[in-house]
Design an enzyme around this catalytic site. Structure first.
Site, PDB file in Angstrom:
ATOM      1  N   GLU A  72       0.298  -0.027   6.209  1.00 26.41           N
ATOM      2  CA  GLU A  72       1.384   0.877   5.799  1.00 26.41           C
ATOM      3  C   GLU A  72       1.236   2.166   6.633  1.00 26.41           C
ATOM      4  O   GLU A  72       0.124   2.661   6.819  1.00 26.41           O
ATOM      5  CB  GLU A  72       1.184   1.197   4.315  1.00 26.41           C
ATOM      6  CG  GLU A  72       2.130   2.210   3.730  1.00 26.41           C
ATOM      7  CD  GLU A  72       1.848   2.473   2.230  1.00 26.41           C
ATOM      8  OE1 GLU A  72       0.746   2.128   1.755  1.00 26.41           O
ATOM      9  OE2 GLU A  72       2.732   3.013   1.557  1.00 26.41           O
ATOM     10  N   LYS A  84       9.814  -0.169   0.896  1.00 24.63           N
ATOM     11  CA  LYS A  84       8.966  -0.174  -0.307  1.00 24.63           C
ATOM     12  C   LYS A  84       9.829  -0.005  -1.559  1.00 24.63           C
ATOM     13  O   LYS A  84      10.710   0.864  -1.596  1.00 24.63           O
ATOM     14  CB  LYS A  84       7.978   0.986  -0.186  1.00 24.63           C
ATOM     15  CG  LYS A  84       6.813   0.988  -1.131  1.00 24.63           C
ATOM     16  CD  LYS A  84       5.864   2.134  -0.709  1.00 24.63           C
ATOM     17  CE  LYS A  84       4.571   2.152  -1.492  1.00 24.63           C
ATOM     18  NZ  LYS A  84       3.653   3.190  -0.990  1.00 24.63           N
ATOM     19  N   CYS A 142       1.725  -1.881  -0.613  1.00 29.91           N
ATOM     20  CA  CYS A 142       0.785  -1.119  -1.452  1.00 29.91           C
ATOM     21  C   CYS A 142       1.213  -1.007  -2.926  1.00 29.91           C
ATOM     22  O   CYS A 142       1.010  -1.922  -3.702  1.00 29.91           O
ATOM     23  CB  CYS A 142       0.550   0.237  -0.810  1.00 29.91           C
ATOM     24  SG  CYS A 142      -1.087   0.897  -1.177  1.00 29.91           S
TER      25      CYS A 142
HETATM   26  N1  GLN Z   1      -1.749   2.662  -6.292  1.00 29.74           N
HETATM   27  C1  GLN Z   1      -2.023   2.575  -4.907  1.00 29.74           C
HETATM   28  C2  GLN Z   1      -3.340   3.271  -4.665  1.00 29.74           C
HETATM   29  O1  GLN Z   1      -3.955   3.657  -5.618  1.00 29.74           O
HETATM   30  C3  GLN Z   1      -0.829   3.036  -4.170  1.00 29.74           C
HETATM   31  C4  GLN Z   1      -0.991   3.730  -2.852  1.00 29.74           C
HETATM   32  C5  GLN Z   1       0.201   3.530  -1.957  1.00 29.74           C
HETATM   33  O2  GLN Z   1       1.261   3.068  -2.393  1.00 29.74           O
HETATM   34  N2  GLN Z   1       0.032   3.812  -0.697  1.00 29.74           N
HETATM   35  O3  GLN Z   1      -3.824   3.378  -3.578  1.00 29.74           O
END
Ligand code: GLN
Length: 416
Positions: free
Chosen positions: A48, A126, A177
């Site tokens: 990402e 996303k 993510c």
């Molecule tokens: N919940 C994920 C984390 O704790 C989300 C991080 C993301 O979306 N980049 O890393």
């Protein structure tokens, strides 16, 4: 039935903000390791925000780094990789989009899929946003999770399949993510939104570019006065001093190179996690995160209780009738059978970034390739199967370490 052998490379990077050229150079250096070993991936996956870094705090700060999905430095880099390796390249990037009708500018956290000819074949935005995305005005994907197809050569056909086609379209989906978490951390944990989508839509190739945090990170959701937080901050300060490459990666650093197809990741039950907040063995995966990610794919895991659940859920399925608005499975149970995924299979590829950004965001690295094999290991006498990496219905084909940049390559069989 059709069998394919997928040749997958995952590049784990530590992209720091405002260091695009350096990050690209290190990525190329890592990709060259494949060439040295004559490996020819069909799919190369970056994290990402693979080139830009992740912690942006305002629209004004991120705007210079945003690009359209078919031009600009993100596209140029992905196209170069695709052309060079004659493969699909998958890259997370901050997208700007201007609506033709309204002329409105929207920003998204997106992933582009570029084919061997350098053409954009898919762009995923996303759907579930993390707090950091919201800070810079990222918009949610208006259409939510979606399925697309990637084409790969057939390696073997068995009875019943048309023998004269040498390519096959693989149903694929991207989850970025936070897409793996409950929506806004508010939805019921057991909804398993993304993995239920995978099951309901018969997705066979699951691709997750991520900037996932290690639990050592101190996030805005936590209270700075807490003692445990102070301990974490102390640990991070120590890490930064002892291992400066976590904040300032350079081409001379040590990389995790994992190209050996026969080596797999040792399983570890969730209850064996004793590491605490410490962040050690940077060349080993963080099994606490690995176990959590596997847990979020519960619908694809073999577990003991589904036959009972199926009986209990039957009425709900009948009540729903043919209402397509509602996803058809619940915890992996479908109207037709206790475990909808049984006898199926799917490959999960996670490309997570590593390193430390700003004062206290520690990313988890541990990128990996997994196969959900759809096999039934349960029987009346056996102890219940756990929802973690010790579950035999998920194969841990390989992982990178939690803290080093690196490259993972695997050749994986998939049946369609
Ligand atoms: N919940 C994920 C984390 O704790 C989300 C991080 C993301 O979306 N980049 O890393």
């Amino acid at each position: 039935m059709v069998k394919i052998k997928l040749k997958i490379a995952i590049v784990q990077l530590n992209p720091q903000i405002n260091q695009i050229a350096n990050t690209e150079n290190r990525a190329i250096k890592l990709l060259n390791k494949l060439k040295v070993h004559n490996l020819t991936p069909q799919l190369i996956i970056f994290p990402e925000f693979g080139l830009t870094g992740y912690n942006f705090h305002s629209k004004a700060q991120i705007e210079p780094y945003t690009t359209f999905n078919n031009k600009g430095y993100n596209y140029d880099f992905a196209k170069k990789v695709s052309n060079e390796f004659q493969c699909y390249t998958i890259l997370g990037y901050p997208e700007k989009f201007i609506s033709k009708e309204t002329k409105k500018l929207s920003l998204y956290n997106s992933t582009m899929v570029i084919n061997a000819d350098g053409k954009l074949v898919h762009n995923y935005r996303k759907s579930f946003l993390y707090d950091t995305d919201e800070e810079w005005g990222c918009e949610e994907n208006p259409i939510g999770f979606n399925k697309f197809e990637l084409e790969f050569p057939v390696s073997q056909t068995t009875a019943g399949a048309s023998a004269n086609c040498n390519k096959v379209k693989v149903p694929s989906a991207i989850g970025i993510c936070m897409d793996l978490n409950p929506y806004k951390f508010e939805a019921p944990f057991n909804d398993f939104e993304f993995s239920s989508f995978v099951l309901d839509n018969k997705v066979k190739l699951i691709i997750c570019p991520m900037a996932w945090l290690n639990s050592l990170s101190v996030t805005k959701r936590e209270q700075a006065s807490d003692i445990a937080i102070k301990e974490k901050l102390h640990e991070i300060t120590k890490l930064k001093k002892e291992m400066p490459f976590l904040c300032k990666p350079s081409e001379n650093d040590k990389y995790s190179i994992n190209l050996d197809n026969s080596s797999t990741t040792p399983r570890k039950e969730s209850c064996e996690n004793t590491e605490g907040p410490a962040f050690r063995d940077l060349n080993k995966p963080d099994m606490e995160n690995v176990n959590y990610w596997i847990l979020r794919f519960t619908p694809l895991l073999n577990i003991n209780y589904r036959a009972k659940w199926w009986k209990q859920l039957k009425d709900i399925f009948v009540e729903r009738g043919s209402n397509n608005e509602i996803s058809s499975s619940i915890l992996g149970v479908t109207k037709e059978k206790p475990w909808g995924f049984q006898d199926s299979n799917a490959i999960l590829c996670m490309s997570n970034r590593c390193g430390i950004e700003e004062d206290n965001t520690v990313f988890a690295g541990s990128s990996g390739i997994y196969k959900f094999n759809g096999k039934d290991f349960t029987n009346e006498e056996s102890t219940p199967l756990t929802l973690d990496s010790s579950n035999p219905s998920v194969e841990l084909l390989g992982n990178l370490g939690k803290g080093e940049e690196g490259i993972l390559y695997r050749e994986v069989e998939l049946e369609l």
